[in-house]
Design a protein around this motif. Structure first.
Motif, PDB file in Angstrom:
ATOM      1  N   GLY A  61      51.952  56.298 -43.443  1.00  0.00           N
ATOM      2  CA  GLY A  61      52.427  57.636 -43.749  1.00  0.00           C
ATOM      3  C   GLY A  61      53.518  57.573 -44.796  1.00  0.00           C
ATOM      4  N   PRO A  62      53.964  58.718 -45.299  1.00  0.00           N
ATOM      5  CA  PRO A  62      55.055  58.726 -46.281  1.00  0.00           C
ATOM      6  C   PRO A  62      56.308  58.074 -45.711  1.00  0.00           C
ATOM      7  CG  PRO A  62      53.999  60.880 -46.135  1.00  0.00           C
ATOM      8  CD  PRO A  62      53.474  60.077 -44.992  1.00  0.00           C
ATOM      9  N   LYS A  63      57.083  57.472 -46.559  1.00  0.00           N
ATOM     10  CA  LYS A  63      58.345  56.876 -46.134  1.00  0.00           C
ATOM     11  C   LYS A  63      59.265  57.946 -45.546  1.00  0.00           C
ATOM     12  CE  LYS A  63      58.162  53.211 -49.614  1.00  0.00           C
ATOM     13  NZ  LYS A  63      58.641  52.737 -50.925  1.00  0.00           N
ATOM     14  N   GLY A  64      60.120  57.535 -44.613  1.00  0.00           N
ATOM     15  CA  GLY A  64      61.092  58.458 -44.044  1.00  0.00           C
ATOM     16  C   GLY A  64      60.657  59.127 -42.764  1.00  0.00           C
ATOM     17  N   GLN A  65      59.472  58.791 -42.239  1.00  0.00           N
ATOM     18  CA  GLN A  65      59.019  59.358 -40.974  1.00  0.00           C
ATOM     19  C   GLN A  65      59.847  58.766 -39.824  1.00  0.00           C
ATOM     20  OE1 GLN A  65      56.225  61.652 -40.688  1.00  0.00           O
ATOM     21  NE2 GLN A  65      56.574  61.723 -42.890  1.00  0.00           N
ATOM     22  N   SER A  66      60.001  59.542 -38.753  1.00  0.00           N
ATOM     23  CA  SER A  66      60.752  59.052 -37.583  1.00  0.00           C
ATOM     24  C   SER A  66      59.897  59.128 -36.327  1.00  0.00           C
ATOM     25  CB  SER A  66      62.034  59.871 -37.390  1.00  0.00           C
ATOM     26  OG  SER A  66      61.734  61.251 -37.239  1.00  0.00           O
ATOM     27  N   ASN A  67      58.584  59.110 -36.506  1.00  0.00           N
ATOM     28  CA  ASN A  67      57.673  59.165 -35.370  1.00  0.00           C
ATOM     29  C   ASN A  67      56.798  57.917 -35.341  1.00  0.00           C
ATOM     30  OD1 ASN A  67      55.224  59.763 -37.097  1.00  0.00           O
ATOM     31  ND2 ASN A  67      56.499  61.539 -37.588  1.00  0.00           N
ATOM     32  N   CYS A  68      56.011  57.793 -34.270  1.00  0.00           N
ATOM     33  CA  CYS A  68      55.185  56.598 -34.090  1.00  0.00           C
ATOM     34  C   CYS A  68      53.859  56.669 -34.827  1.00  0.00           C
ATOM     35  CB  CYS A  68      54.919  56.357 -32.606  1.00  0.00           C
ATOM     36  SG  CYS A  68      56.404  56.095 -31.610  1.00  0.00           S
ATOM     37  N   HIS A  69      53.457  57.874 -35.287  1.00  0.00           N
ATOM     38  CA  HIS A  69      52.147  58.015 -35.902  1.00  0.00           C
ATOM     39  C   HIS A  69      52.198  58.211 -37.413  1.00  0.00           C
ATOM     40  CE1 HIS A  69      53.409  62.169 -35.098  1.00  0.00           C
ATOM     41  NE2 HIS A  69      52.533  62.586 -35.991  1.00  0.00           N
ATOM     42  N   GLY A  70      53.358  58.038 -38.009  1.00  0.00           N
ATOM     43  CA  GLY A  70      53.472  58.115 -39.459  1.00  0.00           C
ATOM     44  C   GLY A  70      53.182  59.476 -40.032  1.00  0.00           C
ATOM     45  N   GLY A  71      53.219  60.530 -39.193  1.00  0.00           N
ATOM     46  CA  GLY A  71      52.940  61.870 -39.672  1.00  0.00           C
ATOM     47  C   GLY A  71      51.467  62.141 -39.915  1.00  0.00           C
ATOM     48  N   ASP A  72      50.603  61.222 -39.497  1.00  0.00           N
ATOM     49  CA  ASP A  72      49.158  61.372 -39.682  1.00  0.00           C
ATOM     50  C   ASP A  72      48.543  61.837 -38.366  1.00  0.00           C
ATOM     51  OD1 ASP A  72      46.353  60.948 -39.927  1.00  0.00           O
ATOM     52  OD2 ASP A  72      46.690  59.397 -41.437  1.00  0.00           O
ATOM     53  N   SER A  73      47.898  63.003 -38.376  1.00  0.00           N
ATOM     54  CA  SER A  73      47.378  63.589 -37.140  1.00  0.00           C
ATOM     55  C   SER A  73      46.322  62.716 -36.468  1.00  0.00           C
ATOM     56  CB  SER A  73      46.792  64.975 -37.424  1.00  0.00           C
ATOM     57  OG  SER A  73      45.727  64.890 -38.363  1.00  0.00           O
ATOM     58  N   ARG A  74      45.668  61.841 -37.230  1.00  0.00           N
ATOM     59  CA  ARG A  74      44.664  60.968 -36.619  1.00  0.00           C
ATOM     60  C   ARG A  74      45.276  60.043 -35.570  1.00  0.00           C
ATOM     61  NH1 ARG A  74      42.268  57.799 -41.516  1.00  0.00           N
ATOM     62  NH2 ARG A  74      44.484  57.895 -42.075  1.00  0.00           N
ATOM     63  N   TRP A  75      46.543  59.681 -35.774  1.00  0.00           N
ATOM     64  CA  TRP A  75      47.195  58.729 -34.879  1.00  0.00           C
ATOM     65  C   TRP A  75      48.200  59.423 -33.954  1.00  0.00           C
ATOM     66  CZ3 TRP A  75      43.635  56.060 -36.713  1.00  0.00           C
ATOM     67  CH2 TRP A  75      43.476  55.771 -38.084  1.00  0.00           C
ATOM     68  N   ALA A  76      48.135  60.750 -33.853  1.00  0.00           N
ATOM     69  CA  ALA A  76      49.104  61.520 -33.064  1.00  0.00           C
ATOM     70  C   ALA A  76      49.261  61.051 -31.619  1.00  0.00           C
ATOM     71  CB  ALA A  76      48.724  63.003 -33.092  1.00  0.00           C
ATOM     72  N   PRO A  77      48.214  60.525 -30.958  1.00  0.00           N
ATOM     73  CA  PRO A  77      48.416  60.050 -29.581  1.00  0.00           C
ATOM     74  C   PRO A  77      49.521  59.000 -29.451  1.00  0.00           C
ATOM     75  CG  PRO A  77      46.073  60.273 -30.015  1.00  0.00           C
ATOM     76  CD  PRO A  77      46.775  60.497 -31.327  1.00  0.00           C
ATOM     77  N   LEU A  78      49.839  58.292 -30.523  1.00  0.00           N
ATOM     78  CA  LEU A  78      50.885  57.262 -30.455  1.00  0.00           C
ATOM     79  C   LEU A  78      52.265  57.868 -30.208  1.00  0.00           C
ATOM     80  CD1 LEU A  78      49.748  54.966 -33.406  1.00  0.00           C
ATOM     81  CD2 LEU A  78      49.443  54.554 -30.964  1.00  0.00           C
ATOM     82  N   SER A  79      52.437  59.146 -30.506  1.00  0.00           N
ATOM     83  CA  SER A  79      53.723  59.812 -30.290  1.00  0.00           C
ATOM     84  C   SER A  79      53.714  60.663 -29.017  1.00  0.00           C
ATOM     85  CB  SER A  79      54.077  60.686 -31.501  1.00  0.00           C
ATOM     86  OG  SER A  79      54.339  59.902 -32.645  1.00  0.00           O
ATOM     87  N   ALA A 154      56.618  48.379 -51.412  1.00  0.00           N
ATOM     88  CA  ALA A 154      57.468  48.356 -52.614  1.00  0.00           C
ATOM     89  C   ALA A 154      56.957  49.263 -53.726  1.00  0.00           C
ATOM     90  CB  ALA A 154      57.593  46.918 -53.126  1.00  0.00           C
ATOM     91  N   ASP A 155      55.649  49.295 -53.937  1.00  0.00           N
ATOM     92  CA  ASP A 155      55.117  49.961 -55.126  1.00  0.00           C
ATOM     93  C   ASP A 155      54.377  51.260 -54.838  1.00  0.00           C
ATOM     94  OD1 ASP A 155      53.104  48.708 -53.798  1.00  0.00           O
ATOM     95  OD2 ASP A 155      52.391  47.507 -55.487  1.00  0.00           O
ATOM     96  N   THR A 156      54.555  51.824 -53.642  1.00  0.00           N
ATOM     97  CA  THR A 156      53.979  53.125 -53.313  1.00  0.00           C
ATOM     98  C   THR A 156      55.000  53.901 -52.493  1.00  0.00           C
ATOM     99  OG1 THR A 156      53.015  52.715 -51.103  1.00  0.00           O
ATOM    100  CG2 THR A 156      51.762  51.910 -53.024  1.00  0.00           C
ATOM    101  N   PRO A 157      54.819  55.220 -52.333  1.00  0.00           N
ATOM    102  CA  PRO A 157      55.743  56.009 -51.508  1.00  0.00           C
ATOM    103  C   PRO A 157      55.403  55.938 -50.020  1.00  0.00           C
ATOM    104  CG  PRO A 157      54.129  57.468 -52.503  1.00  0.00           C
ATOM    105  CD  PRO A 157      53.862  56.100 -53.056  1.00  0.00           C
ATOM    106  N   MET A 158      54.569  54.976 -49.632  1.00  0.00           N
ATOM    107  CA  MET A 158      54.070  54.915 -48.268  1.00  0.00           C
ATOM    108  C   MET A 158      54.730  53.803 -47.457  1.00  0.00           C
ATOM    109  SD  MET A 158      52.053  57.452 -48.535  1.00  0.00           S
ATOM    110  CE  MET A 158      50.925  57.470 -47.141  1.00  0.00           C
ATOM    111  N   ALA A 159      54.572  53.922 -46.125  1.00  0.00           N
ATOM    112  CA  ALA A 159      55.095  52.926 -45.185  1.00  0.00           C
ATOM    113  C   ALA A 159      54.134  52.832 -44.016  1.00  0.00           C
ATOM    114  CB  ALA A 159      56.489  53.323 -44.702  1.00  0.00           C
ATOM    115  N   PHE A 160      54.279  51.757 -43.236  1.00  0.00           N
ATOM    116  CA  PHE A 160      53.487  51.583 -42.017  1.00  0.00           C
ATOM    117  C   PHE A 160      54.437  51.602 -40.824  1.00  0.00           C
ATOM    118  CE2 PHE A 160      50.911  49.940 -45.388  1.00  0.00           C
ATOM    119  CZ  PHE A 160      49.657  50.448 -45.081  1.00  0.00           C
ATOM    120  N   TYR A 161      53.965  52.199 -39.730  1.00  0.00           N
ATOM    121  CA  TYR A 161      54.829  52.467 -38.571  1.00  0.00           C
ATOM    122  C   TYR A 161      54.274  51.804 -37.317  1.00  0.00           C
ATOM    123  CZ  TYR A 161      56.864  55.922 -41.694  1.00  0.00           C
ATOM    124  OH  TYR A 161      57.478  56.537 -42.769  1.00  0.00           O
ATOM    125  N   SER A 162      55.203  51.295 -36.491  1.00  0.00           N
ATOM    126  CA  SER A 162      54.826  50.676 -35.226  1.00  0.00           C
ATOM    127  C   SER A 162      55.930  50.937 -34.217  1.00  0.00           C
ATOM    128  CB  SER A 162      54.650  49.156 -35.417  1.00  0.00           C
ATOM    129  OG  SER A 162      53.405  48.704 -34.991  1.00  0.00           O
TER     130      SER A 162
END
Length: 237
Positions: A61-79, A154-162
């Motif tokens: 998801g975009p950098k700066g998220q504070s949830n477990c699913h990276g702001g992506d509704s597909r992974w919403a159960p993780l939150s 480093a080279d995209t505005p994205m991040a991975f969350y766990s």
């Protein structure tokens, strides 16, 4: 006829190329130990997780998220905090182990507890190895906590969350497997005879908060490892 066969062959190659180009990359990275929420879902330890069970490495998801699913509704159960997430019993110092399935150039790795950043590790804009570990000091916290880890690319505005659910002070990385003989506590502390920085052997008994406890695992106690907070070390007597 030959011309028809040539045209059909070209069409098949074109379609195959289009499918290959359009297929998204399904590999990135996640924490496998202590098990993250997506790891527990992939292992079938939590029900109704959705498609994350097939691709635990894809919580992007975009950098700066504070949830477990990276702001992506597909992974919403993780939150979903109503789920029975397994909790890893750990000490005050925890080593988080990542599985990297696509080695993106990395800005840094961040770890948060309750909105507080507790650790950051530079990626030096380099590609990480296929597996790596970070040891994080969680001595400022006790009891059950949720650790949010963020892999910033480093080279995209994205991040991975766990997200990893832990019980701090419940054993894990720190208990001493070869304790010295149990000394007589000099400071009973506010809860009873239990005291921090004391070596306890299996069978030792203490009191804390008006209750009695029996030691089930040899260890040297630390602040935050009070018997009610460390069920893997103490059993109610």
């Amino acid at each position: 006829m030959r011309r028809v066969l040539v045209l059909l062959s070209a069409l098949i190659v074109a379609i195959g190329t289009t499918i290959f180009v359009a297929s998204p990359a399904m590999a990135h990275g996640y924490i496998n130990s202590p098990p993250s929420r997506q790891a527990n879902c992939a292992q079938g330890k939590v029900s109704n997780c959705g498609p994350i069970i097939w691709e635990p490495q894809s919580v992007e998801g975009p950098k700066g998220q504070s949830n477990c699913h990276g702001g992506d509704s597909r992974w919403a159960p993780l939150s979903d905090e109503s789920k029975a997430w397994p909790v890893a019993s750990v000490g005050n110092s925890v080593t988080f182990n990542w599985t990297i399935t696509a080695r993106h150039a990395t800005l840094n790795w961040e770890y948060y507890v309750g909105g507080t950043r507790v650790a950051v590790f530079s990626g030096n804009n380099q590609q990480p190895p296929s597996s790596l570990s970070h040891t994080v000091n969680l001595s400022g916290f006790s009891g059950r906590q949720k650790v949010l880890s963020v892999w910033n690319i480093a080279d995209t505005p994205m991040a991975f969350y766990s997200c990893v659910d832990v019980q701090i002070g419940g054993g894990g990385n720190n208990p001493n497997p070869n304790p010295t003989p149990t000394p007589t506590p000099t400071d009973p502390g506010p809860g009873g005879t239990w005291a921090a920085n004391t070596a306890y052997a299996v069978g030792s008994t203490v009191t804390y908060g008006g209750a009695s406890y029996r030691c089930t695992q040899p260890h040297t106690s630390l602040p935050g490892w009070e018997p009610p907070n460390a069920p893997s070390l103490w059993q109610r007597a």
